[in-house]
Design an enzyme around this catalytic site. Structure first.
Site, PDB file in Angstrom:
ATOM      1  N   CYS A 297      17.156 -11.566 -57.145  1.00  0.00           N
ATOM      2  CA  CYS A 297      17.394 -11.585 -58.586  1.00  0.00           C
ATOM      3  C   CYS A 297      17.158 -10.197 -59.207  1.00  0.00           C
ATOM      4  O   CYS A 297      17.934  -9.292 -58.942  1.00  0.00           O
ATOM      5  CB  CYS A 297      16.554 -12.686 -59.224  1.00  0.00           C
TER       6      CYS A 297
ATOM      7  N   HIS B   6      16.547 -17.455 -56.193  1.00  0.00           N
ATOM      8  CA  HIS B   6      15.125 -17.380 -55.821  1.00  0.00           C
ATOM      9  C   HIS B   6      14.777 -18.269 -54.624  1.00  0.00           C
ATOM     10  O   HIS B   6      14.175 -19.341 -54.806  1.00  0.00           O
ATOM     11  CB  HIS B   6      14.273 -17.804 -57.021  1.00  0.00           C
TER      12      HIS B   6
ATOM     13  N   GLU C  83      12.433 -17.903 -52.612  1.00  0.00           N
ATOM     14  CA  GLU C  83      10.969 -17.976 -52.463  1.00  0.00           C
ATOM     15  C   GLU C  83      10.364 -19.125 -53.263  1.00  0.00           C
ATOM     16  O   GLU C  83       9.200 -19.462 -53.095  1.00  0.00           O
ATOM     17  CB  GLU C  83      10.328 -16.627 -52.864  1.00  0.00           C
TER      18      GLU C  83
END
Ligand code: GLN
Length: 192
Positions: free
Chosen positions: A78, A166, A168
């Site tokens: 991002c 994202h 993660e």
């Protein structure tokens, strides 16, 4: 040797949690002294303007650029992709390592953030797009590696990967396996 996680602002703790799941050593990178012992790098999401501002009077991004161009595996998510994309934002230059044009907040404002299915390399999973950048174009030596419907949402050039979303925040097994093998790559995979 460790993975450096840029930790000026944004989702650096979440990437650290991912690396803990992989039992990999990491260091939070706040200044150039933190770069001594790293052999891979993660640039997190967050607010690219804030990150640029925080390091503006230091050599940190120049050092990161030469480390990345030396070939260490580098993942930007991002805002991390925005930092890699080579542009001038509010008077400050980004890192300029991945030749592409991205539009910041290309899907709209915070309340237009969404979750969507992404086809990434050889697997599919749902990921969050939070005030994500939109990939507008990229040069011939940059390869698309992730799609959301027909939109390209991930790019790769040699040792450098940029994703607009994202992973993660999801930490699905396919992503963890991919990241583990990506970070293990020799630091000479990318020769500029
Ligand atoms: N919109 C942010 C920026 O421009 C990126 C958002 C994110 O990293 N989730 O930097």
């Amino acid at each position: 040797m460790k993975t450096g996680i840029l930790a000026l602002q944004g989702s650096f703790h979440e990437h650290a949690e991912t690396l803990k799941l992989l039992h990999r050593d990491f260091i939070f990178v706040k200044n150039i002294d933190d770069l001594e012992d790293i052999n891979s790098l993660i640039l997190p999401g967050g607010e690219s303007t804030a990150m640029l501002k925080i390091q503006e009077h230091t050599d940190l991004f120049q050092k990161l650029e030469s480390l990345i161009k030396s070939g260490i595996p580098t993942l930007g998510t991002c805002a991390g992709l925005i930092l890699l994309s080579g542009q001038n934002i509010q008077g400050t230059n980004t890192i300029n390592a991945l030749d592409c044009i991205v539009e910041r907040n290309g899907y709209g404002r915070q309340n237009q953030s969404f979750e969507a299915e992404v086809h990434f390399e050889d697997f599919t999973a749902d990921y969050c797009f939070i005030r994500a950048p939109k990939i507008i174009s990229y040069s011939d030596d940059v390869k698309p590696i992730a799609y959301q419907d027909s939109d390209v949402v991930g790019l790769r050039r040699d040792n450098i990967v940029g994703l607009t979303y994202h992973p993660e925040l999801t930490n699905d097994n396919n992503y963890l396996n991919w990241l583990d093998s990506f970070l293990k790559k020799d630091s000479n995979v990318g020769s500029f």
